[in-house]
Design a protein around this motif. Structure first.
Motif, PDB file in Angstrom:
ATOM      1  N   LEU A 124       2.360   7.557  24.210  1.00 14.98           N
ATOM      2  CA  LEU A 124       1.764   7.369  25.534  1.00 14.98           C
ATOM      3  C   LEU A 124       0.239   7.253  25.494  1.00 14.98           C
ATOM      4  O   LEU A 124      -0.386   7.015  26.530  1.00 14.98           O
ATOM      5  N   ARG A 125      -0.354   7.431  24.325  1.00 19.91           N
ATOM      6  CA  ARG A 125      -1.815   7.381  24.230  1.00 19.91           C
ATOM      7  C   ARG A 125      -2.419   6.096  24.786  1.00 19.91           C
ATOM      8  O   ARG A 125      -3.476   6.133  25.423  1.00 19.91           O
ATOM      9  N   PRO A 126      -1.769   4.930  24.597  1.00 26.84           N
ATOM     10  CA  PRO A 126      -2.359   3.703  25.157  1.00 26.84           C
ATOM     11  C   PRO A 126      -2.496   3.720  26.674  1.00 26.84           C
ATOM     12  O   PRO A 126      -3.338   3.008  27.225  1.00 26.84           O
ATOM     13  N   LEU A 127      -1.689   4.531  27.359  1.00 24.65           N
ATOM     14  CA  LEU A 127      -1.796   4.610  28.818  1.00 24.65           C
ATOM     15  C   LEU A 127      -3.180   5.075  29.251  1.00 24.65           C
ATOM     16  O   LEU A 127      -3.674   4.684  30.310  1.00 24.65           O
ATOM     17  N   GLU A 128      -3.807   5.908  28.429  1.00 27.29           N
ATOM     18  CA  GLU A 128      -5.122   6.435  28.777  1.00 27.29           C
ATOM     19  C   GLU A 128      -6.196   5.344  28.754  1.00 27.29           C
ATOM     20  O   GLU A 128      -7.260   5.504  29.342  1.00 27.29           O
ATOM     21  N   ILE A 132      -6.252   3.164  35.098  1.00 22.45           N
ATOM     22  CA  ILE A 132      -5.620   4.402  35.543  1.00 22.45           C
ATOM     23  C   ILE A 132      -5.965   4.654  37.001  1.00 22.45           C
ATOM     24  O   ILE A 132      -7.125   4.594  37.396  1.00 22.45           O
ATOM     25  N   PRO A 133      -4.977   5.024  37.844  1.00 20.77           N
ATOM     26  CA  PRO A 133      -3.565   5.110  37.482  1.00 20.77           C
ATOM     27  C   PRO A 133      -2.940   3.732  37.382  1.00 20.77           C
ATOM     28  O   PRO A 133      -3.348   2.796  38.068  1.00 20.77           O
ATOM     29  N   PHE A 134      -1.929   3.601  36.512  1.00 24.64           N
ATOM     30  CA  PHE A 134      -1.249   2.327  36.325  1.00 24.64           C
ATOM     31  C   PHE A 134      -0.424   2.018  37.577  1.00 24.64           C
ATOM     32  O   PHE A 134       0.355   2.839  38.037  1.00 24.64           O
ATOM     33  N   THR A 135      -0.583   0.825  38.115  1.00 21.24           N
ATOM     34  CA  THR A 135       0.077   0.485  39.380  1.00 21.24           C
ATOM     35  C   THR A 135       1.166  -0.576  39.212  1.00 21.24           C
ATOM     36  O   THR A 135       1.760  -0.987  40.200  1.00 21.24           O
ATOM     37  N   GLY A 136       1.413  -1.003  37.976  1.00 18.58           N
ATOM     38  CA  GLY A 136       2.449  -1.992  37.752  1.00 18.58           C
ATOM     39  C   GLY A 136       3.822  -1.364  37.632  1.00 18.58           C
ATOM     40  O   GLY A 136       4.030  -0.189  37.955  1.00 18.58           O
ATOM     41  N   ALA A 137       4.781  -2.149  37.170  1.00 17.20           N
ATOM     42  CA  ALA A 137       6.146  -1.656  36.981  1.00 17.20           C
ATOM     43  C   ALA A 137       6.293  -1.026  35.604  1.00 17.20           C
ATOM     44  O   ALA A 137       5.655  -1.449  34.638  1.00 17.20           O
ATOM     45  N   LEU A 149       9.843  13.440  29.035  1.00 16.24           N
ATOM     46  CA  LEU A 149      10.268  12.833  30.300  1.00 16.24           C
ATOM     47  C   LEU A 149       9.857  13.690  31.490  1.00 16.24           C
ATOM     48  O   LEU A 149       9.474  13.165  32.541  1.00 16.24           O
ATOM     49  N   SER A 150       9.921  14.995  31.323  1.00 14.26           N
ATOM     50  CA  SER A 150       9.492  15.906  32.401  1.00 14.26           C
ATOM     51  C   SER A 150       8.009  15.729  32.692  1.00 14.26           C
ATOM     52  O   SER A 150       7.586  15.724  33.857  1.00 14.26           O
ATOM     53  N   GLN A 151       7.218  15.563  31.639  1.00 18.31           N
ATOM     54  CA  GLN A 151       5.788  15.339  31.829  1.00 18.31           C
ATOM     55  C   GLN A 151       5.535  14.020  32.547  1.00 18.31           C
ATOM     56  O   GLN A 151       4.690  13.931  33.450  1.00 18.31           O
ATOM     57  N   MET A 152       6.294  12.991  32.164  1.00 21.74           N
ATOM     58  CA  MET A 152       6.087  11.671  32.747  1.00 21.74           C
ATOM     59  C   MET A 152       6.513  11.618  34.206  1.00 21.74           C
ATOM     60  O   MET A 152       5.940  10.875  35.010  1.00 21.74           O
ATOM     61  N   ALA A 153       7.512  12.413  34.578  1.00 15.52           N
ATOM     62  CA  ALA A 153       7.959  12.440  35.973  1.00 15.52           C
ATOM     63  C   ALA A 153       6.877  12.953  36.905  1.00 15.52           C
ATOM     64  O   ALA A 153       6.892  12.647  38.108  1.00 15.52           O
ATOM     65  N   ARG A 154       5.938  13.706  36.352  1.00 15.69           N
ATOM     66  CA  ARG A 154       4.869  14.297  37.170  1.00 15.69           C
ATOM     67  C   ARG A 154       3.471  13.851  36.742  1.00 15.69           C
ATOM     68  O   ARG A 154       2.480  14.363  37.252  1.00 15.69           O
ATOM     69  N   SER A 155       3.407  12.923  35.801  1.00 18.58           N
ATOM     70  CA  SER A 155       2.121  12.513  35.249  1.00 18.58           C
ATOM     71  C   SER A 155       1.283  11.728  36.256  1.00 18.58           C
ATOM     72  O   SER A 155       1.771  10.790  36.889  1.00 18.58           O
ATOM     73  N   PRO A 156      -0.010  12.067  36.392  1.00 21.92           N
ATOM     74  CA  PRO A 156      -0.894  11.283  37.262  1.00 21.92           C
ATOM     75  C   PRO A 156      -1.103   9.871  36.725  1.00 21.92           C
ATOM     76  O   PRO A 156      -1.480   8.970  37.479  1.00 21.92           O
ATOM     77  N   LEU A 157      -0.849   9.667  35.416  1.00 17.84           N
ATOM     78  CA  LEU A 157      -1.000   8.337  34.833  1.00 17.84           C
ATOM     79  C   LEU A 157       0.002   7.343  35.420  1.00 17.84           C
ATOM     80  O   LEU A 157      -0.246   6.148  35.455  1.00 17.84           O
ATOM     81  N   LEU A 158       1.138   7.869  35.891  1.00 17.36           N
ATOM     82  CA  LEU A 158       2.198   7.007  36.420  1.00 17.36           C
ATOM     83  C   LEU A 158       2.466   7.272  37.905  1.00 17.36           C
ATOM     84  O   LEU A 158       3.459   6.787  38.437  1.00 17.36           O
ATOM     85  N   ALA A 159       1.598   8.014  38.551  1.00 18.04           N
ATOM     86  CA  ALA A 159       1.838   8.439  39.933  1.00 18.04           C
ATOM     87  C   ALA A 159       1.962   7.263  40.897  1.00 18.04           C
ATOM     88  O   ALA A 159       2.664   7.360  41.911  1.00 18.04           O
ATOM     89  N   GLN A 160       1.295   6.146  40.599  1.00 20.71           N
ATOM     90  CA  GLN A 160       1.333   4.997  41.491  1.00 20.71           C
ATOM     91  C   GLN A 160       2.115   3.820  40.897  1.00 20.71           C
ATOM     92  O   GLN A 160       2.103   2.718  41.436  1.00 20.71           O
TER      93      GLN A 160
END
Length: 292
Positions: A124-128, A132-137, A149-160
């Motif tokens: 997931l390092r490339p997400l940084e 940010i936050p990533f708004t695509g699909a 997966l638990s982290q990603m469900a609540r991650s601000p990186l994927l919030a939008q």
């Protein structure tokens, strides 16, 4: 990173080793057939299908710096997929999946995604480095660990992000529970996987999808082989029956369905039209009329 991808496919990228027999099989059968090795993994299958639908997905996964890994990366490039975000490991081998299929369906399969699990959050390092936050699909599969997966469900990186999640197999269905509990994303599951998530048996995709919403899911897409499939959301439910076809392959059908549904919705199609396109795309794949 200036060149932000329009869609991310996060999860397993590996080699599929598939044995296919043109006759029915049972446990213990020893039958003639053909064995093939193709690029696979849920994230990879979804990415390949999205490319066929005109999108340019980027892969986030773990691939070894071994001969198999180099060949897999080359296969991704040949199919027009972005691999610059993939974590290449010096000490982890490239993952693989092995399955036996016959005319009566999937007989058995083993998914060896241990390297992806061991790489963990490194993928997931490339997400940084993205916007940010990533708004695509984002198409995400359950081959990642439950913790990640638990982290990603609540991650601000994927919030939008427009988050789409699939379990990869019934054995990993419970890994999607964080997305049910947090009410994040669209869940793509079959009837068995829906039952595991809800700890009950379902007779129809419509009941299963509605129950997932009651349990907290933001949106649920439930398939049931050749039986009706359902898309359930707070603003309504759509149920349709797939077209009947002769089954020539099974592995990757659900991934094709998910990719087709995502692509249709990104084009702005209404729920009924998007489900129709996805079911037809999956039917063509199962019938062997779609190139891999």
């Amino acid at each position: 990173m200036k060149d932000t991808p329009e869609i991310l496919c996060i999860g397993s990228v590996l080699w599929d080793v598939i044995g296919r027999c043109d006759n029915p099989m049972r446990q213990g059968s020893d039958m003639p057939g053909r064995i093939s090795r193709l690029p696979g993994g849920v994230a990879m299958n979804i990415a390949m299908a999205l490319r066929r639908f005109g999108l340019t997905p980027a892969l986030l996964s773990a691939v070894g710096r071994d001969v198999e890994g180099d060949a897999l990366i080359s296969a991704c490039h040949a199919r027009g997929l972005r691999t610059d975000l993939i974590y290449r490991s010096d000490d982890l081998p490239t993952d693989q999946y092995m399955a036996i299929e016959a005319t009566n369906g999937l007989i058995a399969a083993i998914a060896d995604a241990h390297s992806l699990e061991a790489a963990g959050a490194k993928i997931l390092r490339p997400l940084e480095n993205l916007m940010i936050p990533f708004t695509g699909a984002v198409a995400l599969d359950g081959n990642l660990t439950l913790e990640l997966l638990s982290q990603m469900a609540r991650s601000p990186l994927l919030a939008q992000a427009d988050l789409r999640v699939a379990p990869a197999s019934p054995g990993k269905a419970l890994r999607l529970m964080p997305f049910v509990q947090s009410g994040r994303g669209t869940l793509y599951v079959n009837l068995e996987e829906a039952g595991l998530l809800c700890q009950m048996q379902f007779d129809s995709s419509e009941i299963a999808a509605s129950t997932l919403l009651e349990r907290g899911a933001a949106r649920a897409v439930v398939t049931d082989g050749g039986n009706p499939a359902t898309v359930a959301a707070p603003d309504g439910t759509v149920t349709q029956t797939p077209p009947p076809v002769s089954v020539t392959r099974v592995t990757g059908a659900g991934d094709t369905f998910m990719a087709a549904h995502i692509a249709a919705e990104l084009r702005g199609l209404a729920p009924d039209a998007a489900l129709y396109e996805a079911l037809n795309a999956a039917a063509l794949y199962v019938a062997g009329e779609t190139k891999i």
